[in-house]
Design a protein around this motif. Sequence first.
Motif, short mmCIF file in Angstrom:
data_model
loop_
_atom_site.label_atom_id
_atom_site.label_comp_id
_atom_site.label_asym_id
_atom_site.label_seq_id
_atom_site.Cartn_x
_atom_site.Cartn_y
_atom_site.Cartn_z
N GLY A 1 0.90 -29.32 29.63
CA GLY A 1 0.38 -28.55 30.76
C GLY A 1 1.42 -28.03 31.72
N PHE A 2 2.70 -28.10 31.35
CA PHE A 2 3.76 -27.56 32.21
C PHE A 2 3.94 -26.06 31.97
CE2 PHE A 2 5.02 -32.05 31.93
CZ PHE A 2 5.37 -32.33 33.24
N SER A 3 4.31 -25.36 33.02
CA SER A 3 4.87 -24.02 32.86
C SER A 3 6.36 -24.21 32.62
CB SER A 3 4.63 -23.17 34.12
OG SER A 3 3.25 -23.01 34.35
N TYR A 4 6.87 -23.62 31.56
CA TYR A 4 8.23 -23.94 31.13
C TYR A 4 9.06 -22.66 31.00
CZ TYR A 4 12.04 -25.76 28.22
OH TYR A 4 13.26 -26.11 27.72
N ALA B 1 18.19 -39.51 44.35
CA ALA B 1 17.10 -40.32 43.84
C ALA B 1 17.64 -41.46 42.98
CB ALA B 1 16.14 -39.46 43.02
N SER B 2 16.79 -42.42 42.71
CA SER B 2 17.20 -43.60 41.95
C SER B 2 16.97 -43.45 40.45
CB SER B 2 16.44 -44.84 42.45
OG SER B 2 15.04 -44.65 42.30
N SER B 3 16.24 -42.42 40.05
CA SER B 3 15.94 -42.19 38.64
C SER B 3 15.44 -40.75 38.48
CB SER B 3 14.85 -43.16 38.16
OG SER B 3 13.62 -42.83 38.76
N PRO B 4 15.35 -40.27 37.24
CA PRO B 4 14.79 -38.93 37.05
C PRO B 4 13.36 -38.80 37.59
CG PRO B 4 15.91 -39.66 35.06
CD PRO B 4 15.87 -40.85 35.97
N LEU B 5 12.56 -39.84 37.38
CA LEU B 5 11.18 -39.77 37.86
C LEU B 5 11.11 -39.86 39.38
CD1 LEU B 5 9.39 -41.98 35.17
CD2 LEU B 5 9.19 -39.50 35.49
N ASP B 6 12.01 -40.62 39.99
CA ASP B 6 12.05 -40.67 41.45
C ASP B 6 12.41 -39.30 42.01
OD1 ASP B 6 12.09 -41.76 44.08
OD2 ASP B 6 14.26 -42.00 43.94
N ALA B 7 13.32 -38.60 41.37
CA ALA B 7 13.67 -37.26 41.83
C ALA B 7 12.49 -36.30 41.73
CB ALA B 7 14.84 -36.72 41.00
N ALA B 8 11.63 -36.52 40.73
CA ALA B 8 10.49 -35.63 40.51
C ALA B 8 9.30 -35.93 41.41
CB ALA B 8 10.06 -35.71 39.05
N GLN B 9 9.36 -37.02 42.16
CA GLN B 9 8.23 -37.45 42.98
C GLN B 9 7.85 -36.36 43.99
OE1 GLN B 9 6.63 -40.52 42.52
NE2 GLN B 9 5.07 -39.56 43.83
N GLY B 10 6.62 -35.85 43.85
CA GLY B 10 6.11 -34.86 44.79
C GLY B 10 6.70 -33.49 44.67
N ALA B 11 7.50 -33.24 43.64
CA ALA B 11 8.19 -31.95 43.50
C ALA B 11 7.24 -30.87 42.99
CB ALA B 11 9.38 -32.08 42.57
N VAL C 1 12.73 -38.72 29.03
CA VAL C 1 11.73 -39.01 30.06
C VAL C 1 10.34 -38.66 29.54
CG1 VAL C 1 10.90 -38.38 32.37
CG2 VAL C 1 13.36 -38.66 31.95
N GLY C 2 9.39 -39.56 29.75
CA GLY C 2 8.02 -39.32 29.30
C GLY C 2 7.37 -38.19 30.07
N LEU C 3 6.87 -37.19 29.36
CA LEU C 3 6.32 -36.00 30.02
C LEU C 3 5.00 -36.30 30.73
CD1 LEU C 3 7.16 -33.33 27.30
CD2 LEU C 3 8.28 -33.67 29.51
N ARG C 4 4.24 -37.24 30.21
CA ARG C 4 2.98 -37.58 30.86
C ARG C 4 3.23 -38.19 32.23
NH1 ARG C 4 -1.50 -37.73 28.13
NH2 ARG C 4 -0.40 -38.17 26.17
N GLU C 5 4.18 -39.11 32.29
CA GLU C 5 4.50 -39.74 33.57
C GLU C 5 5.17 -38.75 34.51
OE1 GLU C 5 6.53 -43.79 35.43
OE2 GLU C 5 6.67 -43.38 33.28
N LEU C 6 5.99 -37.87 33.95
CA LEU C 6 6.64 -36.85 34.77
C LEU C 6 5.59 -35.97 35.46
CD1 LEU C 6 9.17 -35.27 35.68
CD2 LEU C 6 8.97 -33.94 33.56
N LYS C 7 4.59 -35.57 34.71
CA LYS C 7 3.54 -34.72 35.28
C LYS C 7 2.78 -35.45 36.38
CE LYS C 7 -0.36 -31.76 34.05
NZ LYS C 7 -1.28 -31.32 32.96
N ALA C 8 2.57 -36.75 36.18
CA ALA C 8 1.86 -37.53 37.19
C ALA C 8 2.66 -37.64 38.48
CB ALA C 8 1.54 -38.92 36.64
N ARG C 9 3.98 -37.58 38.40
CA ARG C 9 4.82 -37.69 39.59
C ARG C 9 4.91 -36.38 40.38
NH1 ARG C 9 8.44 -42.10 40.30
NH2 ARG C 9 7.78 -43.80 38.93
N MET C 10 4.78 -35.26 39.68
CA MET C 10 5.01 -33.97 40.32
C MET C 10 3.75 -33.44 40.99
SD MET C 10 7.49 -32.15 37.47
CE MET C 10 7.71 -30.66 38.46
#
Length: 433
Positions: free
Chosen positions: A424-427, A369-379, A394-403
Amino acid sequence: MKLCIIGSGHVGLVTGACFAEVGHHVICVDNDQHKVDMLVAGKVPIYEPRLEELIRRNAAAKRLFFSSSVKCGVDAAEVIFVTVPTPLRTDGNVDLSCVEEAACEIALALRAYRVVVDKSTVPVKTGEKVAEIIHRYNAADIPFDIVSNPEFLREGCAVRDSLHPDRIVIGSSSQRAIALMEKIYEPFSTPLLITDVNSAELIKHAANSFLALKISYINMVARICEANKADVEKVADGIGLDKRIGRDFLDAGIGYGGSCFPKDIATFIAICQQQLGEPFALLKEVQRINDTQLEYFVSKIRGVLRVLEGKKIAVWGLTFKPDTDDIRNSVAVDLINLLISERAIVQVYDPKGMKKSKELGVVPTARFASSPLDAAQGAEALVIATEWKEFAAVGLRELKARMQAWSIFDGRNLLNPSVVRQFGFSYYSVGRF
Protein backbone atom coordinates in the motif's frame (compact mmCIF):
# COMPACT_ATOMS: atom_id res chain seq x y z
CA MET A 1 60.03 -6.65 5.51
CA LYS A 2 60.04 -3.59 7.74
CA LEU A 3 57.64 -0.91 6.54
CA CYS A 4 56.56 2.54 7.71
CA ILE A 5 53.17 4.12 6.93
CA ILE A 6 53.05 7.89 7.42
CA GLY A 7 49.41 8.90 7.90
CA SER A 8 46.94 6.75 9.82
CA GLY A 9 43.73 7.65 8.05
CA HIS A 10 41.54 5.25 6.12
CA VAL A 11 44.17 4.27 3.55
CA GLY A 12 47.07 4.22 5.99
CA LEU A 13 45.40 2.05 8.61
CA VAL A 14 44.01 -0.45 6.11
CA THR A 15 47.30 -0.64 4.22
CA GLY A 16 49.34 -1.04 7.40
CA ALA A 17 47.05 -3.67 8.91
CA CYS A 18 46.96 -5.70 5.69
CA PHE A 19 50.73 -5.55 5.21
CA ALA A 20 51.10 -6.82 8.78
CA GLU A 21 48.52 -9.52 8.10
CA VAL A 22 50.71 -11.03 5.37
CA GLY A 23 53.78 -11.03 7.60
CA HIS A 24 55.51 -7.66 7.26
CA HIS A 25 56.48 -5.60 10.31
CA VAL A 26 54.74 -2.24 10.12
CA ILE A 27 54.93 0.99 12.07
CA CYS A 28 52.04 3.41 11.42
CA VAL A 29 52.92 7.05 12.12
CA ASP A 30 50.49 9.91 12.65
CA ASN A 31 50.96 13.46 13.95
CA ASP A 32 47.69 13.25 15.90
CA GLN A 33 48.83 11.98 19.30
CA HIS A 34 45.24 11.34 20.42
CA LYS A 35 44.69 9.03 17.43
CA VAL A 36 47.97 7.23 18.14
CA ASP A 37 46.99 6.75 21.79
CA MET A 38 43.63 5.32 20.71
CA LEU A 39 45.29 2.85 18.34
CA VAL A 40 47.83 1.77 20.95
CA ALA A 41 44.88 1.13 23.29
CA GLY A 42 43.19 -1.04 20.65
CA LYS A 43 40.55 1.51 19.63
CA VAL A 44 40.08 2.16 15.91
CA PRO A 45 38.95 5.72 15.03
CA ILE A 46 37.18 4.72 11.79
CA TYR A 47 34.73 2.00 10.82
CA GLU A 48 35.74 -0.42 8.10
CA PRO A 49 34.60 -4.06 8.08
CA ARG A 50 37.29 -6.42 9.51
CA LEU A 51 39.76 -3.59 10.17
CA GLU A 52 39.53 -3.58 13.97
CA GLU A 53 40.01 -7.35 14.03
CA LEU A 54 43.14 -7.11 11.84
CA ILE A 55 44.66 -4.27 13.87
CA ARG A 56 44.18 -6.02 17.19
CA ARG A 57 45.47 -9.37 15.94
CA ASN A 58 48.62 -7.97 14.35
CA ALA A 59 49.35 -5.57 17.19
CA ALA A 60 49.15 -8.52 19.59
CA ALA A 61 51.49 -10.50 17.30
CA LYS A 62 54.02 -7.61 17.43
CA ARG A 63 53.82 -7.03 13.69
CA LEU A 64 51.92 -3.72 13.87
CA PHE A 65 52.99 -0.67 15.89
CA PHE A 66 51.87 2.95 16.21
CA SER A 67 53.89 6.10 16.80
CA SER A 68 53.80 9.87 16.40
CA SER A 69 57.49 10.01 15.44
CA VAL A 70 58.43 10.08 11.74
CA LYS A 71 62.06 9.61 12.76
CA CYS A 72 61.23 6.33 14.50
CA GLY A 73 59.38 5.14 11.43
CA VAL A 74 62.14 6.10 9.00
CA ASP A 75 64.81 4.53 11.21
CA ALA A 76 62.87 1.28 11.54
CA ALA A 77 61.72 0.75 7.97
CA GLU A 78 63.23 -0.09 4.60
CA VAL A 79 60.27 1.34 2.70
CA ILE A 80 58.19 4.36 3.73
CA PHE A 81 54.63 4.76 2.45
CA VAL A 82 53.10 8.26 2.48
CA THR A 83 49.31 8.09 2.98
CA VAL A 84 48.57 11.59 4.26
CA PRO A 85 45.47 13.66 3.34
CA THR A 86 45.41 15.49 0.00
CA PRO A 87 42.28 17.68 0.23
CA LEU A 88 40.86 19.72 -2.62
CA ARG A 89 41.50 23.45 -2.76
CA THR A 90 38.87 25.92 -3.95
CA ASP A 91 40.69 26.36 -7.29
CA GLY A 92 40.32 22.66 -8.14
CA ASN A 93 43.92 21.81 -7.32
CA VAL A 94 45.03 19.47 -4.56
CA ASP A 95 46.52 20.77 -1.34
CA LEU A 96 49.85 18.95 -1.13
CA SER A 97 51.02 20.59 2.09
CA CYS A 98 50.77 17.35 4.09
CA VAL A 99 52.72 15.45 1.42
CA GLU A 100 55.38 18.17 1.37
CA GLU A 101 55.62 18.19 5.16
CA ALA A 102 56.02 14.40 5.22
CA ALA A 103 58.74 14.60 2.55
CA CYS A 104 60.62 17.21 4.60
CA GLU A 105 60.42 15.13 7.78
CA ILE A 106 61.60 12.01 5.92
CA ALA A 107 64.56 13.93 4.49
CA LEU A 108 65.61 15.19 7.92
CA ALA A 109 65.36 11.66 9.36
CA LEU A 110 67.26 9.80 6.61
CA ARG A 111 70.33 7.90 7.79
CA ALA A 112 70.49 5.16 5.16
CA TYR A 113 68.94 4.28 1.78
CA ARG A 114 65.15 4.25 1.81
CA VAL A 115 62.35 3.90 -0.72
CA VAL A 116 59.73 6.62 -0.36
CA VAL A 117 56.35 5.58 -1.76
CA ASP A 118 53.57 8.03 -2.63
CA LYS A 119 50.36 6.10 -1.91
CA SER A 120 48.18 9.16 -1.32
CA THR A 121 46.16 10.17 -4.37
CA VAL A 122 48.24 12.98 -5.88
CA PRO A 123 48.42 14.88 -9.18
CA VAL A 124 50.88 13.80 -11.86
CA LYS A 125 54.46 15.00 -11.26
CA THR A 126 54.02 15.01 -7.48
CA GLY A 127 56.79 12.39 -7.30
CA GLU A 128 59.14 14.91 -8.85
CA LYS A 129 58.20 17.50 -6.22
CA VAL A 130 58.69 15.00 -3.39
CA ALA A 131 62.13 14.09 -4.75
CA GLU A 132 63.08 17.79 -4.94
CA ILE A 133 62.03 18.37 -1.31
CA ILE A 134 63.95 15.35 -0.03
CA HIS A 135 67.04 16.41 -1.97
CA ARG A 136 66.75 19.93 -0.53
CA TYR A 137 66.56 18.86 3.13
CA ASN A 138 68.73 15.75 2.86
CA ALA A 139 71.93 17.49 4.01
CA ALA A 140 73.99 14.28 4.19
CA ASP A 141 72.96 13.35 0.63
CA ILE A 142 71.67 9.92 1.72
CA PRO A 143 70.48 7.92 -1.33
CA PHE A 144 66.75 7.31 -1.77
CA ASP A 145 64.25 6.40 -4.48
CA ILE A 146 60.71 7.62 -5.18
CA VAL A 147 57.91 5.22 -6.09
CA SER A 148 54.28 5.88 -7.00
CA ASN A 149 52.02 3.07 -5.76
CA PRO A 150 48.42 4.32 -6.02
CA GLU A 151 45.74 2.74 -3.86
CA PHE A 152 42.49 1.43 -5.31
CA LEU A 153 40.65 0.74 -2.05
CA ARG A 154 36.88 1.11 -1.89
CA GLU A 155 35.54 2.20 1.48
CA GLY A 156 33.31 -0.52 2.88
CA CYS A 157 35.42 -3.30 1.36
CA ALA A 158 38.90 -1.79 1.72
CA VAL A 159 40.35 -4.74 3.66
CA ARG A 160 39.21 -7.18 1.00
CA ASP A 161 40.51 -4.90 -1.76
CA SER A 162 43.87 -4.62 -0.01
CA LEU A 163 44.30 -8.34 0.63
CA HIS A 164 42.92 -9.39 -2.77
CA PRO A 165 43.70 -6.53 -5.18
CA ASP A 166 42.80 -6.76 -8.86
CA ARG A 167 45.98 -4.89 -9.78
CA ILE A 168 49.06 -3.38 -8.17
CA VAL A 169 50.69 -0.44 -9.93
CA ILE A 170 54.32 0.39 -9.21
CA GLY A 171 55.78 3.49 -10.80
CA SER A 172 59.55 3.91 -10.58
CA SER A 173 62.70 4.30 -12.68
CA SER A 174 64.84 2.46 -10.10
CA GLN A 175 65.34 -1.29 -10.40
CA ARG A 176 66.47 -1.37 -6.77
CA ALA A 177 63.20 0.20 -5.61
CA ILE A 178 61.11 -1.99 -7.92
CA ALA A 179 62.77 -5.12 -6.51
CA LEU A 180 61.88 -4.07 -2.96
CA MET A 181 58.28 -3.28 -3.96
CA GLU A 182 57.98 -6.68 -5.67
CA LYS A 183 59.18 -8.30 -2.46
CA ILE A 184 56.57 -6.40 -0.41
CA TYR A 185 53.74 -7.49 -2.69
CA GLU A 186 54.94 -11.07 -3.22
CA PRO A 187 52.46 -12.51 -0.66
CA PHE A 188 49.48 -11.03 -2.55
CA SER A 189 49.88 -13.21 -5.69
CA THR A 190 48.61 -10.43 -7.94
CA PRO A 191 50.11 -9.35 -11.27
CA LEU A 192 52.14 -6.14 -11.00
CA LEU A 193 52.07 -3.34 -13.54
CA ILE A 194 55.45 -1.61 -13.62
CA THR A 195 55.41 1.92 -15.06
CA ASP A 196 57.20 5.23 -14.76
CA VAL A 197 56.20 7.47 -11.84
CA ASN A 198 54.10 9.92 -13.90
CA SER A 199 52.05 7.16 -15.54
CA ALA A 200 51.32 5.53 -12.18
CA GLU A 201 50.10 8.84 -10.77
CA LEU A 202 47.80 9.38 -13.75
CA ILE A 203 46.30 5.88 -13.55
CA LYS A 204 44.46 6.61 -10.28
CA HIS A 205 42.85 9.85 -11.48
CA ALA A 206 41.98 8.37 -14.87
CA ALA A 207 40.42 5.27 -13.27
CA ASN A 208 38.27 7.14 -10.77
CA SER A 209 37.16 9.66 -13.38
CA PHE A 210 36.04 6.85 -15.66
CA LEU A 211 34.04 5.19 -12.87
CA ALA A 212 32.37 8.51 -12.07
CA LEU A 213 31.58 8.87 -15.77
CA LYS A 214 29.74 5.52 -15.68
CA ILE A 215 27.67 6.70 -12.70
CA SER A 216 26.67 10.00 -14.32
CA TYR A 217 25.99 8.18 -17.58
CA ILE A 218 23.53 5.74 -16.01
CA ASN A 219 21.88 8.55 -14.02
CA MET A 220 21.24 10.39 -17.28
CA VAL A 221 19.92 7.17 -18.83
CA ALA A 222 17.63 6.84 -15.77
CA ARG A 223 16.07 10.22 -16.57
CA ILE A 224 15.45 9.04 -20.13
CA CYS A 225 13.90 5.83 -18.75
CA GLU A 226 11.52 7.81 -16.55
CA ALA A 227 10.45 9.95 -19.49
CA ASN A 228 9.66 6.84 -21.54
CA LYS A 229 8.43 4.40 -18.86
CA ALA A 230 11.42 2.11 -19.21
CA ASP A 231 13.33 0.34 -16.42
CA VAL A 232 16.89 1.59 -15.91
CA GLU A 233 17.90 -1.61 -14.11
CA LYS A 234 16.93 -3.73 -17.12
CA VAL A 235 18.71 -1.27 -19.40
CA ALA A 236 21.82 -1.40 -17.18
CA ASP A 237 21.70 -5.20 -17.17
CA GLY A 238 21.56 -5.20 -20.95
CA ILE A 239 24.47 -2.77 -21.20
CA GLY A 240 26.50 -4.56 -18.54
CA LEU A 241 26.29 -7.95 -20.26
CA ASP A 242 28.66 -6.49 -22.84
CA LYS A 243 32.01 -7.62 -21.40
CA ARG A 244 33.65 -4.52 -22.85
CA ILE A 245 31.50 -2.41 -20.50
CA GLY A 246 30.57 -4.50 -17.45
CA ARG A 247 27.74 -4.02 -14.96
CA ASP A 248 29.72 -2.40 -12.12
CA PHE A 249 29.03 1.30 -11.44
CA LEU A 250 25.88 1.25 -13.56
CA ASP A 251 23.49 1.65 -10.62
CA ALA A 252 21.29 4.73 -10.89
CA GLY A 253 20.76 6.84 -7.79
CA ILE A 254 21.15 10.31 -6.35
CA GLY A 255 24.76 10.73 -7.45
CA TYR A 256 28.26 9.96 -6.28
CA GLY A 257 30.00 11.57 -3.32
CA GLY A 258 32.68 10.69 -0.81
CA SER A 259 36.25 11.83 -0.37
CA CYS A 260 37.59 10.46 -3.69
CA PHE A 261 35.44 10.88 -6.79
CA PRO A 262 34.55 14.61 -6.49
CA LYS A 263 38.15 15.49 -5.62
CA ASP A 264 39.77 13.28 -8.25
CA ILE A 265 37.57 14.55 -11.07
CA ALA A 266 38.15 18.19 -10.11
CA THR A 267 41.89 17.54 -9.96
CA PHE A 268 41.94 15.78 -13.34
CA ILE A 269 40.07 18.69 -14.90
CA ALA A 270 42.54 21.15 -13.34
CA ILE A 271 45.50 19.11 -14.63
CA CYS A 272 44.14 19.20 -18.19
CA GLN A 273 43.37 22.91 -18.00
CA GLN A 274 46.71 23.94 -16.54
CA GLN A 275 49.08 21.47 -18.20
CA LEU A 276 47.38 21.03 -21.57
CA GLY A 277 45.68 24.41 -21.81
CA GLU A 278 42.24 23.00 -22.54
CA PRO A 279 39.34 21.83 -20.35
CA PHE A 280 38.32 18.18 -20.11
CA ALA A 281 34.79 18.93 -21.35
CA LEU A 282 33.58 15.35 -20.92
CA LEU A 283 34.44 15.35 -17.21
CA LYS A 284 32.84 18.76 -16.74
CA GLU A 285 29.62 17.23 -18.03
CA VAL A 286 30.06 14.30 -15.60
CA GLN A 287 30.26 16.88 -12.80
CA ARG A 288 27.23 18.78 -14.09
CA ILE A 289 25.03 15.69 -14.25
CA ASN A 290 26.09 14.66 -10.75
CA ASP A 291 25.53 18.14 -9.36
CA THR A 292 21.96 18.20 -10.73
CA GLN A 293 21.01 14.62 -9.87
CA LEU A 294 20.09 15.34 -6.25
CA GLU A 295 17.88 18.30 -7.17
CA TYR A 296 16.25 16.13 -9.84
CA PHE A 297 15.41 13.56 -7.16
CA VAL A 298 14.23 16.07 -4.55
CA SER A 299 11.88 17.57 -7.12
CA LYS A 300 10.02 14.25 -7.02
CA ILE A 301 9.51 14.67 -3.28
CA ARG A 302 8.20 18.21 -3.78
CA GLY A 303 5.93 17.01 -6.57
CA VAL A 304 4.22 14.53 -4.26
CA LEU A 305 4.27 16.36 -0.91
CA ARG A 306 3.74 19.79 -2.55
CA VAL A 307 5.07 21.80 0.39
CA LEU A 308 7.94 20.47 2.49
CA GLU A 309 7.63 22.99 5.31
CA GLY A 310 6.35 21.32 8.45
CA LYS A 311 6.31 17.85 6.85
CA LYS A 312 7.89 15.11 8.95
CA ILE A 313 10.27 13.17 6.70
CA ALA A 314 12.28 10.10 7.65
CA VAL A 315 15.68 9.70 6.00
CA TRP A 316 17.58 6.43 6.06
CA GLY A 317 21.26 7.07 5.52
CA LEU A 318 24.00 9.59 6.29
CA THR A 319 27.19 8.02 4.95
CA PHE A 320 28.14 8.44 1.30
CA LYS A 321 27.95 4.66 0.83
CA PRO A 322 27.19 1.61 3.01
CA ASP A 323 29.67 -0.24 5.25
CA THR A 324 31.56 2.90 6.28
CA ASP A 325 31.14 5.72 8.79
CA ASP A 326 32.49 8.29 6.31
CA ILE A 327 30.19 11.28 5.81
CA ARG A 328 32.63 13.42 3.80
CA ASN A 329 30.93 14.90 0.72
CA SER A 330 27.96 12.62 1.37
CA VAL A 331 25.01 13.15 -0.96
CA ALA A 332 22.80 11.83 1.86
CA VAL A 333 23.92 14.72 4.07
CA ASP A 334 23.32 17.17 1.22
CA LEU A 335 19.83 15.74 0.74
CA ILE A 336 18.97 16.13 4.43
CA ASN A 337 20.21 19.73 4.50
CA LEU A 338 18.20 20.51 1.39
CA LEU A 339 15.06 19.21 3.12
CA ILE A 340 15.94 21.18 6.26
CA SER A 341 16.45 24.35 4.20
CA GLU A 342 12.81 24.00 3.10
CA ARG A 343 11.76 23.67 6.75
CA ALA A 344 10.97 19.97 6.69
CA ILE A 345 11.17 18.09 10.00
CA VAL A 346 13.81 15.44 9.39
CA GLN A 347 14.27 12.23 11.39
CA VAL A 348 17.39 10.34 10.37
CA TYR A 349 19.00 7.00 11.04
CA ASP A 350 22.27 5.48 9.84
CA PRO A 351 23.94 2.32 11.23
CA LYS A 352 27.44 3.87 11.41
CA GLY A 353 27.32 7.54 10.42
CA MET A 354 25.43 9.17 13.28
CA LYS A 355 28.31 9.58 15.74
CA LYS A 356 30.44 11.60 13.34
CA SER A 357 27.41 13.51 12.11
CA LYS A 358 26.61 14.57 15.67
CA GLU A 359 30.23 15.48 16.42
CA LEU A 360 30.59 17.56 13.26
CA GLY A 361 27.09 19.04 13.32
CA VAL A 362 26.54 18.38 9.61
CA VAL A 363 22.73 18.09 9.89
CA PRO A 364 22.11 20.52 12.74
CA THR A 365 18.33 20.34 13.19
CA ALA A 366 17.70 16.70 12.27
CA ARG A 367 16.54 14.29 14.97
CA PHE A 368 18.80 11.26 15.24
CA ALA A 369 16.70 8.12 15.62
CA SER A 370 17.61 4.87 17.34
CA SER A 371 16.55 2.60 14.47
CA PRO A 372 15.07 2.73 10.97
CA LEU A 373 11.58 2.25 12.40
CA ASP A 374 12.14 4.95 15.02
CA ALA A 375 13.09 7.35 12.23
CA ALA A 376 9.86 6.47 10.40
CA GLN A 377 7.66 7.13 13.44
CA GLY A 378 4.91 9.56 12.42
CA ALA A 379 6.60 10.40 9.12
CA GLU A 380 4.66 11.45 6.04
CA ALA A 381 7.42 10.23 3.76
CA LEU A 382 10.50 8.03 3.86
CA VAL A 383 13.63 8.80 1.84
CA ILE A 384 16.33 6.16 1.33
CA ALA A 385 19.64 7.98 0.84
CA THR A 386 22.23 5.23 1.50
CA GLU A 387 21.86 1.61 0.39
CA TRP A 388 22.56 -0.19 3.68
CA LYS A 389 21.43 -3.84 3.59
CA GLU A 390 19.79 -3.29 6.98
CA PHE A 391 17.26 -0.97 5.35
CA ALA A 392 16.17 -3.58 2.81
CA ALA A 393 15.46 -6.00 5.68
CA VAL A 394 12.98 -3.73 7.51
CA GLY A 395 9.50 -5.27 7.64
CA LEU A 396 7.18 -3.29 5.39
CA ARG A 397 4.08 -4.07 7.42
CA GLU A 398 5.59 -2.63 10.58
CA LEU A 399 7.03 0.29 8.63
CA LYS A 400 3.58 1.20 7.36
CA ALA A 401 2.18 1.00 10.88
CA ARG A 402 4.80 3.50 12.08
CA MET A 403 4.25 6.07 9.34
CA GLN A 404 1.51 8.67 9.16
CA ALA A 405 1.38 8.64 5.36
CA TRP A 406 2.87 6.09 2.99
CA SER A 407 5.21 7.57 0.41
CA ILE A 408 8.69 6.08 -0.10
CA PHE A 409 11.33 7.87 -2.16
CA ASP A 410 14.10 5.38 -2.85
CA GLY A 411 17.19 7.30 -3.94
CA ARG A 412 19.29 4.14 -4.24
CA ASN A 413 16.81 1.73 -5.89
CA LEU A 414 17.21 -0.52 -2.87
CA LEU A 415 13.68 -1.92 -2.61
CA ASN A 416 11.55 -3.98 -4.99
CA PRO A 417 8.85 -1.68 -6.43
CA SER A 418 6.16 -4.36 -6.83
CA VAL A 419 6.66 -5.73 -3.30
CA VAL A 420 6.57 -2.25 -1.73
CA ARG A 421 3.39 -1.32 -3.58
CA GLN A 422 1.71 -4.55 -2.46
CA PHE A 423 1.83 -3.16 1.07
CA GLY A 424 0.00 0.00 0.00
CA PHE A 425 2.95 2.39 -0.31
CA SER A 426 3.34 4.99 -3.02
CA TYR A 427 6.83 4.26 -4.27
CA TYR A 428 9.20 6.48 -6.25
CA SER A 429 12.72 5.45 -7.27
CA VAL A 430 15.30 6.44 -9.91
CA GLY A 431 14.62 5.36 -13.47
CA ARG A 432 12.08 2.68 -12.57
CA PHE A 433 8.30 2.64 -12.71
